[in-house]
Design a protein around this motif. Structure first.
Motif, PDB file in Angstrom:
ATOM      1  N   ARG A 286       1.068  -1.477  -0.412  1.00  0.00           N
ATOM      2  CA  ARG A 286       0.185  -0.249   0.019  1.00  0.00           C
ATOM      3  C   ARG A 286       0.454   1.989   0.067  1.00  0.00           C
ATOM      4  NH1 ARG A 286      -2.013  -0.909   4.604  1.00  0.00           N
ATOM      5  NH2 ARG A 286      -0.515   0.909   5.782  1.00  0.00           N
ATOM      6  N   PHE A 287       0.519   2.603  -1.140  1.00  0.00           N
ATOM      7  CA  PHE A 287       1.128   3.836  -1.179  1.00  0.00           C
ATOM      8  C   PHE A 287       0.614   4.274   0.124  1.00  0.00           C
ATOM      9  CE2 PHE A 287       3.521   1.897  -4.903  1.00  0.00           C
ATOM     10  CZ  PHE A 287       3.973   2.987  -5.051  1.00  0.00           C
ATOM     11  N   ASP A 288       1.570   4.128   0.825  1.00  0.00           N
ATOM     12  CA  ASP A 288       1.233   5.723   2.071  1.00  0.00           C
ATOM     13  C   ASP A 288       1.288   6.814   1.617  1.00  0.00           C
ATOM     14  OD1 ASP A 288       0.516   3.678   3.954  1.00  0.00           O
ATOM     15  OD2 ASP A 288       2.585   3.252   4.116  1.00  0.00           O
ATOM     16  N   THR A 289       1.761   6.919   0.513  1.00  0.00           N
ATOM     17  CA  THR A 289       2.940   8.500   0.327  1.00  0.00           C
ATOM     18  C   THR A 289       1.454   8.468  -1.546  1.00  0.00           C
ATOM     19  OG1 THR A 289       3.842   8.836   1.873  1.00  0.00           O
ATOM     20  CG2 THR A 289       3.927  10.372  -0.430  1.00  0.00           C
ATOM     21  N   SER A 290       0.922   9.338  -1.505  1.00  0.00           N
ATOM     22  CA  SER A 290       0.469   9.210  -2.899  1.00  0.00           C
ATOM     23  C   SER A 290       2.028   9.258  -4.448  1.00  0.00           C
ATOM     24  CB  SER A 290      -0.584  10.132  -3.090  1.00  0.00           C
ATOM     25  OG  SER A 290      -1.129   9.536  -5.047  1.00  0.00           O
ATOM     26  N   PRO A 291       1.377   8.108  -5.153  1.00  0.00           N
ATOM     27  CA  PRO A 291       3.050   8.393  -5.957  1.00  0.00           C
ATOM     28  C   PRO A 291       1.966   9.775  -7.644  1.00  0.00           C
ATOM     29  CG  PRO A 291       1.609   6.451  -6.710  1.00  0.00           C
ATOM     30  CD  PRO A 291       0.650   6.769  -5.651  1.00  0.00           C
ATOM     31  N   ALA A 292       0.641   9.972  -7.274  1.00  0.00           N
ATOM     32  CA  ALA A 292       0.440  10.270  -8.543  1.00  0.00           C
ATOM     33  C   ALA A 292       0.591  11.933  -8.785  1.00  0.00           C
ATOM     34  CB  ALA A 292      -1.406  10.888  -8.084  1.00  0.00           C
ATOM     35  N   GLY A 293       1.119  11.954 -10.596  1.00  0.00           N
ATOM     36  CA  GLY A 293       1.978  13.352 -11.079  1.00  0.00           C
ATOM     37  C   GLY A 293       3.428  12.905 -10.632  1.00  0.00           C
ATOM     38  N   ARG A 294       4.520  11.900  -9.480  1.00  0.00           N
ATOM     39  CA  ARG A 294       5.857  12.211 -10.025  1.00  0.00           C
ATOM     40  C   ARG A 294       5.681  10.809 -10.825  1.00  0.00           C
ATOM     41  NH1 ARG A 294       6.521  12.995  -3.128  1.00  0.00           N
ATOM     42  NH2 ARG A 294       4.392  13.900  -2.571  1.00  0.00           N
ATOM     43  N   SER A 295       7.555  11.385 -11.388  1.00  0.00           N
ATOM     44  CA  SER A 295       8.017  10.472 -12.023  1.00  0.00           C
ATOM     45  C   SER A 295       9.245   9.399 -10.637  1.00  0.00           C
ATOM     46  CB  SER A 295       9.233  11.350 -12.500  1.00  0.00           C
ATOM     47  OG  SER A 295      10.099   9.974 -13.272  1.00  0.00           O
ATOM     48  N   ILE A 296       8.724   8.437 -10.376  1.00  0.00           N
ATOM     49  CA  ILE A 296       8.699   7.601  -8.938  1.00  0.00           C
ATOM     50  C   ILE A 296       9.635   6.548  -9.721  1.00  0.00           C
ATOM     51  CG2 ILE A 296       7.920   4.796  -7.839  1.00  0.00           C
ATOM     52  CD1 ILE A 296       7.105   8.345  -7.348  1.00  0.00           C
ATOM     53  N   ALA A 297      11.699   6.283  -8.776  1.00  0.00           N
ATOM     54  CA  ALA A 297      12.156   5.745  -8.994  1.00  0.00           C
ATOM     55  C   ALA A 297      12.437   4.921  -8.600  1.00  0.00           C
ATOM     56  CB  ALA A 297      13.516   6.037  -9.383  1.00  0.00           C
ATOM     57  N   ILE A 298      11.891   3.043  -8.033  1.00  0.00           N
ATOM     58  CA  ILE A 298      12.056   2.528  -7.891  1.00  0.00           C
ATOM     59  C   ILE A 298      13.322   1.247  -7.014  1.00  0.00           C
ATOM     60  CG2 ILE A 298      10.991   0.061  -6.883  1.00  0.00           C
ATOM     61  CD1 ILE A 298       8.947   0.699  -8.252  1.00  0.00           C
ATOM     62  N   VAL A 299      14.422   1.452  -6.067  1.00  0.00           N
ATOM     63  CA  VAL A 299      15.515   1.169  -5.347  1.00  0.00           C
ATOM     64  C   VAL A 299      14.951  -0.640  -4.714  1.00  0.00           C
ATOM     65  CG1 VAL A 299      17.613   1.738  -4.173  1.00  0.00           C
ATOM     66  CG2 VAL A 299      16.285   3.257  -5.272  1.00  0.00           C
ATOM     67  N   ALA A 300      15.940  -1.420  -5.970  1.00  0.00           N
ATOM     68  CA  ALA A 300      16.486  -2.451  -5.224  1.00  0.00           C
ATOM     69  C   ALA A 300      17.109  -3.197  -6.001  1.00  0.00           C
ATOM     70  CB  ALA A 300      14.681  -3.277  -6.008  1.00  0.00           C
ATOM     71  N   THR A 301      18.159  -3.177  -5.247  1.00  0.00           N
ATOM     72  CA  THR A 301      19.234  -4.368  -5.825  1.00  0.00           C
ATOM     73  C   THR A 301      18.351  -6.116  -5.961  1.00  0.00           C
ATOM     74  OG1 THR A 301      21.263  -5.173  -5.291  1.00  0.00           O
ATOM     75  CG2 THR A 301      19.992  -4.826  -3.613  1.00  0.00           C
ATOM     76  N   LEU A 302      19.245  -6.963  -6.874  1.00  0.00           N
ATOM     77  CA  LEU A 302      18.456  -7.699  -7.269  1.00  0.00           C
ATOM     78  C   LEU A 302      19.658  -8.789  -6.983  1.00  0.00           C
ATOM     79  CD1 LEU A 302      16.711  -6.321 -10.527  1.00  0.00           C
ATOM     80  CD2 LEU A 302      15.295  -7.010  -7.897  1.00  0.00           C
ATOM     81  N   ASP A 303      19.996  -9.430  -5.950  1.00  0.00           N
ATOM     82  CA  ASP A 303      20.700  -9.998  -5.344  1.00  0.00           C
ATOM     83  C   ASP A 303      19.463 -11.401  -5.336  1.00  0.00           C
ATOM     84  OD1 ASP A 303      20.416  -8.153  -3.531  1.00  0.00           O
ATOM     85  OD2 ASP A 303      21.573 -10.584  -2.179  1.00  0.00           O
TER      86      ASP A 303
END
Length: 294
Positions: A42-59
């Motif tokens: 659940r997004f507790d802060t709205s991402p509407a209208g923002r360019s989102i970058a998800i940080v996820a290292t993938l090991d």
């Protein structure tokens, strides 16, 4: 358009450092796993209208991929016009051709999956073999962060009289950048891999380097078998117990214990994968590439 970051679980520290440098917000996301193992978020802060970058290292990627996909889809569903991926470590690079009849070429399939979820991607030092540039397999814009100079600066500040040792011919260019940055000499060894756990390392006579501190450098430490064999061969020639400096601290299985048992002075890695050996902070290297793409 404003930018905001989202941290996949386990990436909070890296995300906070990057957000501070970018002067942007980290959106709060609540994660929940149902008793049957399914993910809810659940997004507790709205991402509407923002360019989102998800940080996820993938090991250890397989358990992370569905949460990552659902996070990207939810951000877009809630009104984020662009969603990008910051993957300090990028998985599924080794299987870049069909080595045995009937195998899948996952280094080609995985980029197609990522391109369905994301508009762009930034990663650090992907472990490339026959793929020479990510654009050959990724149909979205990508940027690559190089950590060799950061590693070289760390070595210069922390290790006296280092001798940079590259494990194989593929590491020659990388080892050379580290050596130049550290102001140190460098040698590159010859490695033959016969299997996942069967590695032969050829080392010339190193008697002229007897007064130096060997520093094994590599972009990734996974099984550790190459490093263990190299450590043993260096010690057999009477050199000091080496340091090991690497970008990606995968350390599969008992790799770290085996490397330490082989006889080393210390281990230092970049913080592309969270690990107790992290000593080199490279989050700042992601600032300009992320700004270019958001």
């Amino acid at each position: 358009m404003t930018c905001a970051l989202v941290a996949l679980p386990g990436n909070e520290a890296f995300t906070a450092t990057l957000a501070k440098a970018l002067g942007t917000e980290v959106l709060k996301v609540t994660w929940h796993r149902f008793p049957d193992g399914e993910t809810n978020l659940r997004f507790d802060t709205s991402p509407a209208g923002r360019s989102i970058a998800i940080v996820a290292t993938l090991d250890r990627p397989d358990a992370k991929l569905l949460p990552l996909a659902f996070c990207a889809a939810t951000a877009r569903d809630l009104g984020a016009p662009r969603v990008g991926l910051v993957a300090p470590y990028l998985c599924y690079m080794r299987q870049d051709r069909r080595f045995v009849a009937g195998e899948g070429i996952t280094a080609h399939y995985f980029p197609r999956m990522i391109a369905q979820w994301f508009d762009w991607m930034v990663t650090a030092d992907p472990h490339l073999h026959r793929i020479h540039d990510l654009s050959e397999v990724y149909p979205i814009p990508t940027r690559v962060v190089h950590c060799a100079e950061a590693a070289g600066r760390w070595i210069k500040a922390h290790i006296d009289r280092p001798l940079i040792v590259g494990p194989d011919e593929e590491s020659a260019q990388w080892a050379d950048v580290i050596a130049q940055t550290a102001g140190a000499p460098a040698i590159v060894l010859r490695k033959t891999r016969h299997g996942d756990k069967d590695v032969t390392v050829e080392i010339p006579n190193l008697s002229e380097w007897a007064g130096y501190q060997p520093v094994l450098v590599d972009d990734i430490v996974s099984s550790g078998h190459s490093m263990v064999e190299t450590i043993r061969r260096l010690r057999a020639q009477g050199l000091a117990a080496p340091w090991s400096v690497a970008v990606h601290a995968v350390f599969a299985g008992s790799a770290e214990a085996e490397i330490r048992a082989a006889g080393i002075t210390g281990l230092a890695t970049c913080n592309t994968i969270v690990h107790p050996t992290n000593a080199i902070d490279v989050a700042g290297l992601f600032i300009d590439p992320v700004r270019d793409l958001v």
